[in-house]
Design an enzyme around this catalytic site. Structure first.
Site, PDB file in Angstrom:
ATOM      1  N   LYS A 195       0.837  -1.150   0.105  1.00 42.47           N
ATOM      2  CA  LYS A 195       0.134   0.027   0.154  1.00 42.47           C
ATOM      3  C   LYS A 195       0.854   1.318   0.059  1.00 42.47           C
ATOM      4  O   LYS A 195       1.512   1.475   0.747  1.00 42.47           O
ATOM      5  CB  LYS A 195      -1.035  -0.077   1.294  1.00 42.47           C
ATOM      6  CG  LYS A 195      -2.284   0.609   1.200  1.00 42.47           C
ATOM      7  CD  LYS A 195      -2.836   0.242   2.458  1.00 42.47           C
ATOM      8  CE  LYS A 195      -4.362   0.744   2.583  1.00 42.47           C
ATOM      9  NZ  LYS A 195      -4.995   0.519   3.671  1.00 42.47           N
TER      10      LYS A 195
HETATM   11  O1  G3P Z   1      -7.779   1.520   5.553  1.00 43.71           O
HETATM   12  C1  G3P Z   1      -7.898   2.638   5.399  1.00 43.71           C
HETATM   13  C2  G3P Z   1      -9.536   3.398   5.609  1.00 43.71           C
HETATM   14  O2  G3P Z   1     -10.347   2.293   5.497  1.00 43.71           O
HETATM   15  C3  G3P Z   1      -9.426   3.941   6.920  1.00 43.71           C
HETATM   16  O3  G3P Z   1     -10.820   4.248   7.466  1.00 43.71           O
HETATM   17  O4  G3P Z   1     -12.472   4.849   9.086  1.00 43.71           O
HETATM   18  O5  G3P Z   1      -9.914   5.583   9.284  1.00 43.71           O
HETATM   19  O6  G3P Z   1     -11.253   6.632   7.767  1.00 43.71           O
HETATM   20  P1  G3P Z   1     -11.254   5.436   8.436  1.00 43.71           P
END
Ligand code: G3P
Length: 231
Positions: free
Chosen positions: A83
């Site tokens: 990533k």
């Molecule tokens: O893994 C990346 C993403 O899904 C993060 O989500 O909830 O931290 O905005 P969030």
């Protein structure tokens, strides 16, 4: 639509993988920090539990350093996907990883223009963060619609839309309606997708009525058989 789990919590992944519904896993530095564990140990355990793609994020910000980190992470297991952030350096690294046959998930995408760049850099996955857009009153699902439309106009694009920053089941349902390839779903959201009050109510009524018949589908001996076999 494929379902990835968005967590670095191995116990959660083990539990949900047992449902047979988990196609892959995504992690990020914040999720690893939350686990409180060693990144390499956690990554190896996740890759063992889930044979599908497991995203592991680099933390360097310069492309040569990203390549060095990514190559180290890719050695953990064959199903590691590297990533990288959607920056010029990240996309340079993306092109290099792709050219050497390593799959890349380009993360922190917030616009269709960024998604176009990631596709041109050869990303296997683009991760538009819809919840974080919703948080600032920008329609996250519109971004998914735009990216699916743009990628769909060019059959040569092999980049899959991986919906990230998912906050609730409706995000998953609406993304599926738009034709997104993958949603990476937090464990609590995946569990919430099972739930409907009428399912619970209906099951309770079926079980009550069945109990009144006094019947059993399996004898006590037959019911114990699977446990005996697995012991
Ligand atoms: O893994 C990346 C993403 O899904 C993060 O989500 O909830 O931290 O905005 P969030």
């Amino acid at each position: 639509m494929q379902f990835f789990i968005d967590t670095a919590d191995v116990a959660e992944i083990r539990d949900l993988a047992a449902t047979g519904l988990v196609d892959g896993v995504t992690t990020n530095p914040s999720l690893v920090a939350k686990s409180g564990r060693d990144f390499f140990e956690v990554l190896a355990e996740i890759c063992d539990l889930v044979p599908g793609p497991v995203s592991a994020e680099v933390t360097a910000t310069e492309h040569r350093a990203m390549l060095a980190e990514g190559r180290r992470l890719a050695r953990v297991a064959d199903n590691v996907v590297i990533k990288v952030p959607l920056t010029p350096e990240g996309l340079k690294a993306c092109r290099a990883f792709t050219d050497e046959g390593t799959k890349v998930n380009v993360t922190l995408c917030f616009s269709p223009a960024q998604a176009l760049l990631a596709a041109k850099a050869g990303a296997r996955y683009i991760s538009p963060f819809i919840g974080r857009l919703d948080d600032i009153s920008v329609d996250g699902l519109q971004l998914i619609a735009d990216v699916v439309e743009i990628y769909g106009a060019y059959p040569a694009i092999g980049t899959e839309v991986l919906v990230a920053s998912v906050r609730h089941p409706l995000h998953v349902v609406e993304s599926a309606k738009l034709g997104a390839h993958v949603a990476t779903i937090p464990p609590a959201v995946l569990r919430a997708m099972f739930k409907h009050p009428l399912t619970d109510k209906g099951l309770a009524a079926f079980l009550d009525d069945w109990a009144k018949t006094g019947q059993k589908i399996l004898s006590d001996d037959d019911a114990a058989e699977p446990e005996r076999r697995s012991a």
